[in-house]
Design a protein around this motif. Structure first.
Motif, PDB file in Angstrom:
ATOM      1  N   ILE A   1       6.627   8.762   1.399  1.00 51.51           N
ATOM      2  CA  ILE A   1       7.867   8.801   2.188  1.00 51.51           C
ATOM      3  C   ILE A   1       7.578   9.279   3.607  1.00 51.51           C
ATOM      4  CG2 ILE A   1      10.082   9.991   2.442  1.00 51.51           C
ATOM      5  CD1 ILE A   1      10.266   9.911  -0.665  1.00 51.51           C
ATOM      6  N   ALA A   2       6.779  10.334   3.741  1.00 54.55           N
ATOM      7  CA  ALA A   2       6.471  10.877   5.067  1.00 54.55           C
ATOM      8  C   ALA A   2       5.739   9.840   5.919  1.00 54.55           C
ATOM      9  CB  ALA A   2       5.630  12.146   4.939  1.00 54.55           C
ATOM     10  N   LEU A   3       4.752   9.166   5.341  1.00 49.37           N
ATOM     11  CA  LEU A   3       4.004   8.163   6.092  1.00 49.37           C
ATOM     12  C   LEU A   3       4.896   6.975   6.451  1.00 49.37           C
ATOM     13  CD1 LEU A   3       1.307   7.415   7.295  1.00 49.37           C
ATOM     14  CD2 LEU A   3       0.626   6.477   5.080  1.00 49.37           C
TER      15      LEU A   3
ATOM     16  N   SER B   1       0.832  -1.207   0.000  1.00 52.24           N
ATOM     17  CA  SER B   1       0.000   0.000   0.000  1.00 52.24           C
ATOM     18  C   SER B   1       0.865   1.256   0.000  1.00 52.24           C
ATOM     19  CB  SER B   1      -0.914   0.009   1.228  1.00 52.24           C
ATOM     20  OG  SER B   1      -1.813  -1.068   1.176  1.00 52.24           O
ATOM     21  N   LEU B   2       1.937   1.245   0.785  1.00 53.12           N
ATOM     22  CA  LEU B   2       2.840   2.405   0.807  1.00 53.12           C
ATOM     23  C   LEU B   2       3.533   2.584  -0.541  1.00 53.12           C
ATOM     24  CD1 LEU B   2       4.367   2.103   4.381  1.00 53.12           C
ATOM     25  CD2 LEU B   2       2.950   3.967   3.525  1.00 53.12           C
ATOM     26  N   ALA B   3       3.897   1.470  -1.188  1.00 54.89           N
ATOM     27  CA  ALA B   3       4.527   1.555  -2.510  1.00 54.89           C
ATOM     28  C   ALA B   3       3.549   2.145  -3.524  1.00 54.89           C
ATOM     29  CB  ALA B   3       5.004   0.179  -2.956  1.00 54.89           C
ATOM     30  N   ALA B   4       2.294   1.719  -3.463  1.00 56.83           N
ATOM     31  CA  ALA B   4       1.277   2.256  -4.376  1.00 56.83           C
ATOM     32  C   ALA B   4       1.064   3.742  -4.120  1.00 56.83           C
ATOM     33  CB  ALA B   4      -0.036   1.485  -4.222  1.00 56.83           C
TER      34      ALA B   4
ATOM     35  N   GLY C   1       3.268   5.754  -2.851  1.00 55.88           N
ATOM     36  CA  GLY C   1       4.489   6.427  -3.293  1.00 55.88           C
ATOM     37  C   GLY C   1       4.527   6.696  -4.782  1.00 55.88           C
ATOM     38  N   LYS C   2       3.831   5.848  -5.557  1.00 55.55           N
ATOM     39  CA  LYS C   2       3.796   6.066  -7.010  1.00 55.55           C
ATOM     40  C   LYS C   2       2.921   7.261  -7.372  1.00 55.55           C
ATOM     41  CE  LYS C   2       4.736   1.331  -8.360  1.00 55.55           C
ATOM     42  NZ  LYS C   2       4.197   0.091  -8.913  1.00 55.55           N
ATOM     43  N   THR C   3       1.828   7.454  -6.618  1.00 54.31           N
ATOM     44  CA  THR C   3       0.920   8.560  -6.934  1.00 54.31           C
ATOM     45  C   THR C   3       1.269   9.836  -6.180  1.00 54.31           C
ATOM     46  OG1 THR C   3      -0.657   7.845  -5.236  1.00 54.31           O
ATOM     47  CG2 THR C   3      -0.987   7.005  -7.476  1.00 54.31           C
TER      48      THR C   3
END
Length: 158
Positions: A35-37, A22-25, A27-29
């Motif tokens: 990065i902050a989260l 979910s974080l990678a997804a 990060g793409k948008t």
């Protein structure tokens, strides 16, 4: 990998992998928010692991005791569950020794069922799509992508 792990450890590994996806997804948008989260979650988890008092306060704030003592919710019935076999190879070990090209070469020798076993064993189905795929090259790409992501996780902070 996964040998001798408790049910709680396996559950944590799956949840962590899903969160990573979910974080990678995100990060793409929205790279800045991703990065902050990621940094926020890592900082809180590091501090909770280091400081028992903080871990207890965090657990209390999240009402973990109330969640753990609540009656378990019944799992809704789905279709028949397909039991997956253990993967025929550990993609992380192959990647560590042979790199990207070596991992791809080894994975290309496997059939779709064997590739799906690896995806399932290592929780690489973060978007719930890979298990529906019938294309071996597509599954190989997913496995290589997830192995590379996990192998380089945290490099931006080093």
């Amino acid at each position: 990998m996964g040998v001798g792990l408790s049910a709680d450890e396996l559950g944590l590994r799956r949840i962590t992998s899903d969160a990573e996806g979910s974080l990678a997804a995100l990060g793409k948008t929205n790279p800045e928010l991703g990065i902050a989260l990621s940094r926020l979650v890592q900082t809180v988890a590091d501090e909770a692991a280091r400081t028992p008092r903080f871990a207890k306060a965090l657990g209390d704030a999240l009402m973990l005791g109330a969640i753990q003592t609540a009656a378990p919710q019944p799992v809704p019935a789905r279709g028949p569950a397909t039991a997956r076999s253990k993967g025929v190879l550990d993609p992380f070990a192959v990647f560590e020794v042979s790199g990207d090209a070596g991992l791809r070469a080894r994975l290309k020798t496997l059939n779709v069922k064997q590739l799906k076993d690896i995806v399932a064993e290592h929780s690489m189905n973060y978007d719930k799509a890979a298990m529906r795929w019938k294309s071996a090259p597509r599954l190989v790409d997913r496995i290589v992508e997830r192995v590379q992501t996990r192998a380089t996780k945290g490099d931006v902070l080093r």
